[in-house]
Every structure is written in structure tokens, then in C-alpha cells.
Design a protein around this motif. Sequence first.
Motif, PDB file in Angstrom:
ATOM      1  N   ALA A  57       0.828  -1.207   0.000  1.00 24.70           N
ATOM      2  CA  ALA A  57       0.000   0.000   0.000  1.00 24.70           C
ATOM      3  C   ALA A  57       0.866   1.261   0.000  1.00 24.70           C
ATOM      4  CB  ALA A  57      -0.933  -0.009   1.212  1.00 24.70           C
ATOM      5  N   VAL A  58       1.931   1.245   0.785  1.00 27.75           N
ATOM      6  CA  VAL A  58       2.834   2.406   0.836  1.00 27.75           C
ATOM      7  C   VAL A  58       3.508   2.619  -0.516  1.00 27.75           C
ATOM      8  CG1 VAL A  58       4.958   3.301   1.857  1.00 27.75           C
ATOM      9  CG2 VAL A  58       3.211   2.269   3.314  1.00 27.75           C
ATOM     10  N   ILE A  59       3.970   1.530  -1.136  1.00 26.52           N
ATOM     11  CA  ILE A  59       4.624   1.629  -2.446  1.00 26.52           C
ATOM     12  C   ILE A  59       3.671   2.222  -3.481  1.00 26.52           C
ATOM     13  CG2 ILE A  59       5.551   0.260  -4.368  1.00 26.52           C
ATOM     14  CD1 ILE A  59       6.719  -1.650  -2.300  1.00 26.52           C
ATOM     15  N   LEU A  60       2.386   1.881  -3.356  1.00 25.52           N
ATOM     16  CA  LEU A  60       1.394   2.345  -4.337  1.00 25.52           C
ATOM     17  C   LEU A  60       0.835   3.730  -3.993  1.00 25.52           C
ATOM     18  CD1 LEU A  60      -0.503  -1.010  -4.902  1.00 25.52           C
ATOM     19  CD2 LEU A  60       1.111   0.096  -6.448  1.00 25.52           C
ATOM     20  N   GLY A  61       1.361   4.351  -2.946  1.00 25.03           N
ATOM     21  CA  GLY A  61       0.996   5.734  -2.649  1.00 25.03           C
ATOM     22  C   GLY A  61      -0.140   5.932  -1.678  1.00 25.03           C
ATOM     23  N   HIS A  62      -0.553   4.893  -0.964  1.00 26.75           N
ATOM     24  CA  HIS A  62      -1.643   5.038  -0.001  1.00 26.75           C
ATOM     25  C   HIS A  62      -1.123   5.567   1.330  1.00 26.75           C
ATOM     26  CE1 HIS A  62      -4.997   2.866  -2.048  1.00 26.75           C
ATOM     27  NE2 HIS A  62      -3.992   2.389  -2.754  1.00 26.75           N
ATOM     28  N   GLU A  63      -1.959   6.335   2.000  1.00 30.76           N
ATOM     29  CA  GLU A  63      -1.661   6.771   3.359  1.00 30.76           C
ATOM     30  C   GLU A  63      -2.291   5.775   4.315  1.00 30.76           C
ATOM     31  OE1 GLU A  63      -2.782  10.737   4.183  1.00 30.76           O
ATOM     32  OE2 GLU A  63      -1.634  11.615   2.527  1.00 30.76           O
ATOM     33  N   ILE A  64      -1.480   5.171   5.149  1.00 30.18           N
ATOM     34  CA  ILE A  64      -1.991   4.183   6.093  1.00 30.18           C
ATOM     35  C   ILE A  64      -1.598   4.572   7.510  1.00 30.18           C
ATOM     36  CG2 ILE A  64      -1.889   2.344   4.366  1.00 30.18           C
ATOM     37  CD1 ILE A  64       0.604   1.294   5.789  1.00 30.18           C
ATOM     38  N   CYS A  65      -2.339   4.036   8.470  1.00 34.11           N
ATOM     39  CA  CYS A  65      -2.042   4.342   9.867  1.00 34.11           C
ATOM     40  C   CYS A  65      -0.834   3.535  10.338  1.00 34.11           C
ATOM     41  CB  CYS A  65      -3.266   4.029  10.739  1.00 34.11           C
ATOM     42  SG  CYS A  65      -3.640   2.264  10.847  1.00 34.11           S
ATOM     43  N   GLN A  66      -0.376   3.872  11.520  1.00 30.34           N
ATOM     44  CA  GLN A  66       0.793   3.196  12.083  1.00 30.34           C
ATOM     45  C   GLN A  66       0.351   2.265  13.209  1.00 30.34           C
ATOM     46  OE1 GLN A  66       3.837   3.669  10.596  1.00 30.34           O
ATOM     47  NE2 GLN A  66       2.602   4.876   9.162  1.00 30.34           N
ATOM     48  N   ALA A  67      -0.284   1.174  12.834  1.00 32.44           N
ATOM     49  CA  ALA A  67      -0.707   0.180  13.830  1.00 32.44           C
ATOM     50  C   ALA A  67       0.528  -0.570  14.346  1.00 32.44           C
ATOM     51  CB  ALA A  67      -1.689  -0.789  13.174  1.00 32.44           C
ATOM     52  N   PRO A  68       0.499  -1.110  15.550  1.00 31.12           N
ATOM     53  CA  PRO A  68      -0.652  -1.190  16.470  1.00 31.12           C
ATOM     54  C   PRO A  68      -0.682  -0.113  17.545  1.00 31.12           C
ATOM     55  CG  PRO A  68       1.053  -2.685  17.225  1.00 31.12           C
ATOM     56  CD  PRO A  68       1.611  -1.987  15.990  1.00 31.12           C
ATOM     57  N   ASN A  69       0.139   0.920  17.425  1.00 29.86           N
ATOM     58  CA  ASN A  69       0.136   1.998  18.416  1.00 29.86           C
ATOM     59  C   ASN A  69      -1.242   2.660  18.443  1.00 29.86           C
ATOM     60  OD1 ASN A  69       0.462   4.372  19.893  1.00 29.86           O
ATOM     61  ND2 ASN A  69       2.552   4.704  19.164  1.00 29.86           N
ATOM     62  N   PRO A  70      -1.960   2.646  19.566  1.00 26.66           N
ATOM     63  CA  PRO A  70      -3.322   3.203  19.609  1.00 26.66           C
ATOM     64  C   PRO A  70      -3.373   4.700  19.309  1.00 26.66           C
ATOM     65  CG  PRO A  70      -2.515   2.717  21.827  1.00 26.66           C
ATOM     66  CD  PRO A  70      -1.542   2.099  20.869  1.00 26.66           C
ATOM     67  N   ASP A  71      -2.267   5.397  19.509  1.00 28.17           N
ATOM     68  CA  ASP A  71      -2.248   6.834  19.244  1.00 28.17           C
ATOM     69  C   ASP A  71      -2.127   7.146  17.755  1.00 28.17           C
ATOM     70  OD1 ASP A  71      -2.400   7.416  21.966  1.00 28.17           O
ATOM     71  OD2 ASP A  71      -0.216   7.328  22.186  1.00 28.17           O
ATOM     72  N   THR A  72      -1.700   6.170  16.970  1.00 29.31           N
ATOM     73  CA  THR A  72      -1.509   6.419  15.535  1.00 29.31           C
ATOM     74  C   THR A  72      -2.306   5.443  14.670  1.00 29.31           C
ATOM     75  OG1 THR A  72       0.477   5.017  15.562  1.00 29.31           O
ATOM     76  CG2 THR A  72       0.797   7.385  15.871  1.00 29.31           C
ATOM     77  N   THR A  73      -3.198   4.674  15.293  1.00 33.47           N
ATOM     78  CA  THR A  73      -4.042   3.740  14.559  1.00 33.47           C
ATOM     79  C   THR A  73      -5.332   4.435  14.146  1.00 33.47           C
ATOM     80  OG1 THR A  73      -3.142   1.912  15.844  1.00 33.47           O
ATOM     81  CG2 THR A  73      -5.173   1.490  14.674  1.00 33.47           C
ATOM     82  N   CYS A  74      -5.942   3.936  13.089  1.00 27.23           N
ATOM     83  CA  CYS A  74      -7.184   4.530  12.593  1.00 27.23           C
ATOM     84  C   CYS A  74      -8.225   4.643  13.702  1.00 27.23           C
ATOM     85  CB  CYS A  74      -7.753   3.673  11.465  1.00 27.23           C
ATOM     86  SG  CYS A  74      -6.872   3.815   9.902  1.00 27.23           S
ATOM     87  N   PRO A  75      -9.171   5.563  13.552  1.00 25.83           N
ATOM     88  CA  PRO A  75     -10.249   5.675  14.537  1.00 25.83           C
ATOM     89  C   PRO A  75     -10.952   4.335  14.701  1.00 25.83           C
ATOM     90  CG  PRO A  75     -10.322   7.515  13.003  1.00 25.83           C
ATOM     91  CD  PRO A  75      -9.291   6.552  12.480  1.00 25.83           C
ATOM     92  N   ALA A  76     -11.451   4.101  15.874  1.00 25.56           N
ATOM     93  CA  ALA A  76     -12.100   2.822  16.148  1.00 25.56           C
ATOM     94  C   ALA A  76     -13.540   2.789  15.650  1.00 25.56           C
ATOM     95  CB  ALA A  76     -12.073   2.542  17.651  1.00 25.56           C
ATOM     96  N   PHE A  77     -13.952   3.808  14.922  1.00 23.41           N
ATOM     97  CA  PHE A  77     -15.296   3.805  14.357  1.00 23.41           C
ATOM     98  C   PHE A  77     -15.310   4.715  13.137  1.00 23.41           C
ATOM     99  CE2 PHE A  77     -16.204   8.079  15.849  1.00 23.41           C
ATOM    100  CZ  PHE A  77     -15.387   8.194  16.955  1.00 23.41           C
ATOM    101  N   TYR A  78     -16.327   4.550  12.291  1.00 21.26           N
ATOM    102  CA  TYR A  78     -16.506   5.412  11.127  1.00 21.26           C
ATOM    103  C   TYR A  78     -17.365   6.604  11.507  1.00 21.26           C
ATOM    104  CZ  TYR A  78     -14.985   1.274   8.607  1.00 21.26           C
ATOM    105  OH  TYR A  78     -14.279   0.205   8.165  1.00 21.26           O
ATOM    106  N   GLY A  79     -17.228   7.686  10.784  1.00 21.60           N
ATOM    107  CA  GLY A  79     -18.067   8.848  11.048  1.00 21.60           C
ATOM    108  C   GLY A  79     -17.301  10.139  10.923  1.00 21.60           C
ATOM    109  N   ALA A  80     -17.688  11.106  11.714  1.00 23.34           N
ATOM    110  CA  ALA A  80     -17.152  12.454  11.577  1.00 23.34           C
ATOM    111  C   ALA A  80     -15.664  12.532  11.859  1.00 23.34           C
ATOM    112  CB  ALA A  80     -17.909  13.402  12.519  1.00 23.34           C
ATOM    113  N   GLU A  81     -15.142  11.603  12.638  1.00 21.13           N
ATOM    114  CA  GLU A  81     -13.732  11.668  13.006  1.00 21.13           C
ATOM    115  C   GLU A  81     -12.814  11.072  11.956  1.00 21.13           C
ATOM    116  OE1 GLU A  81     -12.717  10.596  16.948  1.00 21.13           O
ATOM    117  OE2 GLU A  81     -14.686  11.082  17.736  1.00 21.13           O
ATOM    118  N   GLY A  82     -13.381  10.617  10.836  1.00 22.59           N
ATOM    119  CA  GLY A  82     -12.540  10.107   9.758  1.00 22.59           C
ATOM    120  C   GLY A  82     -12.689   8.621   9.551  1.00 22.59           C
ATOM    121  N   GLU A  83     -12.439   8.175   8.327  1.00 21.99           N
ATOM    122  CA  GLU A  83     -12.578   6.764   7.999  1.00 21.99           C
ATOM    123  C   GLU A  83     -11.260   6.036   8.169  1.00 21.99           C
ATOM    124  OE1 GLU A  83     -14.229   6.182   4.200  1.00 21.99           O
ATOM    125  OE2 GLU A  83     -16.248   6.808   4.788  1.00 21.99           O
ATOM    126  N   CYS A  84     -11.382   4.727   8.303  1.00 24.52           N
ATOM    127  CA  CYS A  84     -10.187   3.896   8.421  1.00 24.52           C
ATOM    128  C   CYS A  84      -9.452   3.830   7.089  1.00 24.52           C
ATOM    129  CB  CYS A  84     -10.567   2.495   8.867  1.00 24.52           C
ATOM    130  SG  CYS A  84     -11.199   2.405  10.551  1.00 24.52           S
TER     131      CYS A  84
END
Length: 246
Positions: free
Chosen positions: A68-95
Motif C-alpha cells: 500500500a505504501v509503495i502504491l501511494g496510499h496513506e496508512i495508519c501506524q498500527a498497532p500503536n493506539p495513538d496512531t491507529t485509525c479511529p475505532a469507528f466510522y463517522g465524523a472523526e474520519g474513515e479507516c
Amino acid sequence: MAENSGSVHLRTRLDLQFRIVFSGAMAINSGFSRGTIDRTIVRGLDGLPYLPASTLKGRVRDMAERLAVILGHEICQAPNPDTTCPAFYGAEGECCIICRTFGAPGVSSKSGQTGLIWRDAKLEHVHETHLQDESHVSQVRTQVQLSRPRGVSLAKHLFTSENTLEHLCFKGRVRGWIDPVEAAGEEIPENVILLCAALKLLNFIGSGKSRGLGHCKVEFVGQVEIGDKKYEPKEVLQHVDQLKRS
């Protein structure tokens, strides 16, 4: 078949089967010793080796993140909870595409999705008839820990490790529901393409890679079922260019 999973997102059924063929021996350590063997391999109740679903999912996710990184996608930095995607969809942003493929903390409970289920990869039947005896399923190697600066073996560091036989084949399966990442004008979801491509890129599993253990290749079994449609694996992989981001 797409199904409503809440007020916004749809979920799509996915069923994917594959075969993992090892070119040599393999070792996924159980963390336990047995008799004179210091490092034993993971075995099922039948005494035969298998590939744990958690190990498979972790290795495939790692390959998917790199791709995904090679193809230009922005991904979260799991598994650190401070840099992982939001735990839900909605106003705070999508995974990101990785978390929408492999899951993220809280996504299943808050979005109403059941997620994908990774099965343990079992030894294929063609081998099982020859490997009923525990003594015929593995081999033991004696090793010694080296001092790299000095280039000599360390005293009192002799140990034995258990490996599987060479050229074994395991069959795995991923099935369940996936939150599709759709691309304009394309009918195959991007995260399904990413999952298939990551599986195909998988080239080793387990420990001892530097000693020649765990090298493998993945072959797809049958067709890839996405909703009510079925696709040949080659047809899915032909859309990898669809994943590129400028």
C-alpha cells in the motif's frame, strides 16, 4: 451480495481459498520445550503441524502495508493506539485501506460488521496419510549460538530446534464480510485486490529465514467469491494498477 451495516456503509461477502507451498522446512515455534528439544513447532490435536490463523493474518497484513505504501496510499501506524485509525466510522474520519481490510480496534462492534475470519492453514490430505506418526512429521536440528564480534560459538549455548519436513503444503481460507473500498468504474473492491496481491507476495512464514527455513509461495484454490460474483484470481490481480495513487 452487499448488505447494509449501519446507516452509511455496506459490507460485502468474501470467500478466498489458497494453498501455501514450502520449498524447504518450516518452523513456527510453540514456545514450549519437549524432552531434549528446546524449541518445538506448533501442532494441532492430531499431532500434525499447522499454520495458525493469527500468524497468517499478521504476515499478510505486513505485506499489504508495504504494498500500500509503495502504491501511494496513506496508512495508519498500527498497532500503536495513538496512531491507529479511529475505532469507528463517522465524523472523526474513515479507516485506511489496511484497517478496512484487516480490521481495527472497535470497528467490528461500532460499525456492525462481523469482519473476515482467517482459518488455520491445515496440512493437505495428500500429506496426512504419510504423516500420522509423529516421528515422520518433523526433524530436529542441533544448533549453537555464535558470538558475532568474535566469530566463535558461545559456551553453554547449544540447543535443539524442531522443524517440519521439507516441501509440505498447507491449505488456508479467508471468509466473512468486508467493508469494500470502491473505485470509480471498477466492480472489484480495492481492498480485495490488495488482499489477493499481499497473499501472492507472501514468501516466507515462521522463524529461521536466514537459515533457509519458511520460504514459500502462495497458490489460489478455485475462484474468489465477492458478493454474488466469482472471479478468477488472475482477473483480480490484473487490477493491481487500480490501487496506485498519484
